[in-house]
Design a protein around this motif. Structure first.
Motif, mmCIF file in Angstrom:
data_model
loop_
_atom_site.group_PDB
_atom_site.id
_atom_site.type_symbol
_atom_site.label_atom_id
_atom_site.label_comp_id
_atom_site.label_asym_id
_atom_site.label_seq_id
_atom_site.Cartn_x
_atom_site.Cartn_y
_atom_site.Cartn_z
ATOM 1 N N LYS A 133 53.888 52.496 30.285
ATOM 2 C CA LYS A 133 53.151 53.767 29.787
ATOM 3 C C LYS A 133 53.993 54.761 29.022
ATOM 4 N N CYS A 134 55.246 54.599 29.244
ATOM 5 C CA CYS A 134 56.159 55.637 28.570
ATOM 6 C C CYS A 134 56.678 55.091 27.376
ATOM 7 N N SER A 135 57.292 55.632 26.468
ATOM 8 C CA SER A 135 58.221 55.494 25.414
ATOM 9 C C SER A 135 59.381 54.785 25.911
ATOM 10 N N SER A 136 59.765 53.922 24.987
ATOM 11 C CA SER A 136 61.144 52.998 25.544
ATOM 12 C C SER A 136 61.943 52.969 24.239
ATOM 13 N N LEU A 137 63.004 52.919 24.504
ATOM 14 C CA LEU A 137 64.282 52.427 23.569
ATOM 15 C C LEU A 137 65.003 51.347 24.005
ATOM 16 N N LEU A 138 64.761 50.326 23.482
ATOM 17 C CA LEU A 138 65.434 49.055 23.809
ATOM 18 C C LEU A 138 66.752 48.958 22.821
ATOM 19 N N VAL A 139 68.042 49.025 23.504
ATOM 20 C CA VAL A 139 69.310 48.967 22.633
ATOM 21 C C VAL A 139 69.994 47.787 23.103
ATOM 22 N N VAL A 140 70.563 47.073 22.011
ATOM 23 C CA VAL A 140 71.393 45.842 22.100
ATOM 24 C C VAL A 140 72.535 45.764 21.065
ATOM 25 N N GLY A 141 73.691 45.473 21.396
ATOM 26 C CA GLY A 141 74.511 45.186 20.272
ATOM 27 C C GLY A 141 74.449 43.846 19.446
ATOM 28 N N ASP A 142 74.677 43.805 18.225
ATOM 29 C CA ASP A 142 74.298 42.893 17.477
ATOM 30 C C ASP A 142 75.093 41.276 17.883
ATOM 31 N N SER A 143 76.102 41.424 18.572
ATOM 32 C CA SER A 143 76.688 40.424 19.032
ATOM 33 C C SER A 143 76.903 40.167 20.474
ATOM 34 N N SER A 144 75.911 41.005 21.212
ATOM 35 C CA SER A 144 75.845 41.039 22.568
ATOM 36 C C SER A 144 75.385 39.705 23.108
ATOM 37 N N PRO A 145 75.731 39.183 24.059
ATOM 38 C CA PRO A 145 74.940 38.131 24.742
ATOM 39 C C PRO A 145 73.588 38.395 25.016
ATOM 40 N N ALA A 146 73.238 39.594 25.261
ATOM 41 C CA ALA A 146 71.828 39.916 25.655
ATOM 42 C C ALA A 146 70.946 39.907 24.517
ATOM 43 N N VAL A 147 71.227 39.564 23.128
ATOM 44 C CA VAL A 147 70.435 39.784 22.183
ATOM 45 C C VAL A 147 68.923 39.150 22.262
ATOM 46 N N ASP A 148 69.146 37.747 22.561
ATOM 47 C CA ASP A 148 67.767 37.099 22.794
ATOM 48 C C ASP A 148 66.928 37.673 23.745
ATOM 49 N N ALA A 149 67.366 38.311 25.006
ATOM 50 C CA ALA A 149 66.620 38.361 26.164
ATOM 51 C C ALA A 149 66.178 39.848 25.680
ATOM 52 N N VAL A 150 66.753 40.851 24.867
ATOM 53 C CA VAL A 150 66.302 42.119 24.426
ATOM 54 C C VAL A 150 65.146 41.869 23.677
ATOM 55 N N VAL A 151 65.295 40.962 22.485
ATOM 56 C CA VAL A 151 64.358 40.721 21.641
ATOM 57 C C VAL A 151 62.915 40.167 22.218
ATOM 58 N N ASP A 152 63.136 39.505 23.271
ATOM 59 C CA ASP A 152 62.017 38.717 24.045
ATOM 60 C C ASP A 152 61.227 39.813 24.584
ATOM 61 N N CYS A 153 61.983 40.461 25.388
ATOM 62 C CA CYS A 153 61.590 41.832 26.067
ATOM 63 C C CYS A 153 60.644 42.477 25.244
ATOM 64 N N ASN A 154 61.185 43.002 24.133
ATOM 65 C CA ASN A 154 60.673 43.963 22.929
ATOM 66 C C ASN A 154 59.210 43.100 22.716
ATOM 67 N N SER A 155 59.065 41.888 22.485
ATOM 68 C CA SER A 155 57.786 41.105 22.132
ATOM 69 C C SER A 155 56.882 41.291 23.219
ATOM 70 N N LYS A 156 57.195 41.764 24.488
ATOM 71 C CA LYS A 156 56.222 41.857 25.751
ATOM 72 C C LYS A 156 55.715 43.288 25.533
ATOM 73 N N LEU A 157 56.243 44.132 25.115
ATOM 74 C CA LEU A 157 56.248 45.484 25.396
ATOM 75 C C LEU A 157 54.967 46.170 24.198
ATOM 76 N N ASN A 158 54.531 47.154 24.490
ATOM 77 C CA ASN A 158 53.592 47.981 23.616
ATOM 78 C C ASN A 158 54.163 48.405 22.473
ATOM 79 N N PRO A 159 53.872 47.877 21.305
ATOM 80 C CA PRO A 159 54.686 48.019 20.044
ATOM 81 C C PRO A 159 54.485 49.523 19.618
#
Length: 342
Positions: free
Chosen positions: A207-233
């Motif tokens: 329900k709240c606003s969210s800022l998702l942060v990831v470095g462009d060479s982070s091992p978590a890039v794909d996971a963060v992008v996937d999470c972003n696709s599941k949240l309210n745009p």
């Protein structure tokens, strides 16, 4: 606690990743000079998972380590203990997952989330490694290093990696750490669904606003992008930091502070905050794109990770273990989808 909670203002609530505690995770950020402006406006409360604080004793035999769901509920207990009505969450990795669960279950207690390296998935490489690699106790630090940092950092930034390997091996109780990692690896996929116009009205989402942060060479890039696709745009911003590795708060704290300032302003606070690095523009499609000037400095990264050793004296460190063991009387120690490139 650093600062005094204000009646009509949230606190900043932090939670660390596996292999870290609040100092090794967040000191480079909170010790940065640009962060002081935020610290003057908000009280800061650091929370640590059971047995992960510096100098922690081995958890007793028979201790059942809390699940991710149980740890998320502990955050509500912590805030109620301090008489805090709401918070802005700042968390990374496992902490980001726990903080998100907390926000889903207690939306009235969370005004906003800054989530670094968030994964909404139920399993990842750590699950595979836990089953495929032998000699768990000996490989645990290496596995966590690979979880926290990019291949480039591991191969080139030897001082940074050596510093954090030392913290993981010597600053965290290894038995307790193993239990925390096991709990994180046993997590379920976050029960969130992106609202679709004309679709189901009562989908489960933040329900709240969210800022998702990831470095462009982070091992978590794909996971963060996937999470972003599941949240309210309409409530989610994805910040991908250029020339940045696995720990943006260590690698580029100044740039991250600027992004956090903008995010907090979007929540209705710090209207007069000074902005020096972040410049916003609009594209014809209505997508917000932000760019930050300046390039990454390896020397800045080196200076930043040395700050890990420092600690703000006035901060209160809260261990979830003490809260979990006594829920009623915890004994605590002294508007469209936004994509951001920077």
């Amino acid at each position: 606690m650093k600062g005094t909670p204000k009646p009509n203002r949230p606190v900043i609530l932090t939670l660390h990743d596996i292999g870290l505690n609040h100092k090794t995770c967040f000191n480079p950020l909170f010790n940065h000079e640009d962060m002081q402006e935020i610290s003057r406006h908000f009280a800061v409360l650091h929370v640590e998972a059971p047995g992960q604080h510096e100098g922690a004793s081995t958890l007793p035999t028979g201790f059942v380590y809390p699940s991710m769901d149980q740890l998320s509920e502990t955050l509500a207990i912590v805030l109620k203990h301090y008489g805090i009505k709401s918070a802005i969450g700042l968390a990374i990795g496992a902490g980001a997952y726990i903080m998100t669960k907390f926000a889903l279950n207690h939306p009235d207690m969370v005004e906003g989330l800054v989530l670094i390296n968030i994964s909404a998935q139920s399993e990842g490489w750590m699950d595979w490694a836990a089953h495929k690699m032998s000699g768990w106790a000996h490989t645990l630090p290496d596995m966590i290093i690979t979880h926290l940092f990019s291949k480039e950092e591991i191969q080139t930034n030897h001082d940074l990696i050596a510093t954090y390997r030392h913290h993981i091996q010597n600053g965290v109780n290894q038995s307790n750490l193993q239990q925390f990692v096991k709990s994180y690896n046993s997590r379920k996929a976050l029960d969130v669904e992106r609202p679709v116009q004309g679709g189901t009205i009562n989908v489960r989402t933040l329900k709240c606003s969210s800022l998702l942060v990831v470095g462009d060479s982070s091992p978590a890039v794909d996971a963060v992008v996937d999470c972003n696709s599941k949240l309210n745009p309409t409530k989610t911003t994805l910040l991908k930091m250029q020339d940045c590795g696995g720990l943006p708060q260590v690698d580029q704290p100044g740039k991250l502070v600027e992004a956090i300032k903008y995010f907090i302003q979007g929540l209705g606070y710090m209207a007069s905050a000074s902005m020096t690095r972040l410049v916003r523009s609009r594209t014809s499609s209505g997508t917000s794109i932000a760019s930050m000037d300046g390039s990454r400095s390896r020397s800045q990264s080196t200076r930043s990770h040395t700050n890990v050793e420092q600690r703000g004296r006035s901060q209160t460190d809260v261990s979830m273990q003490s809260v979990s063991n006594s829920p009623s009387e915890p004994v605590l120690p002294a508007p469209n989808r936004t994509e951001v490139s920077c």
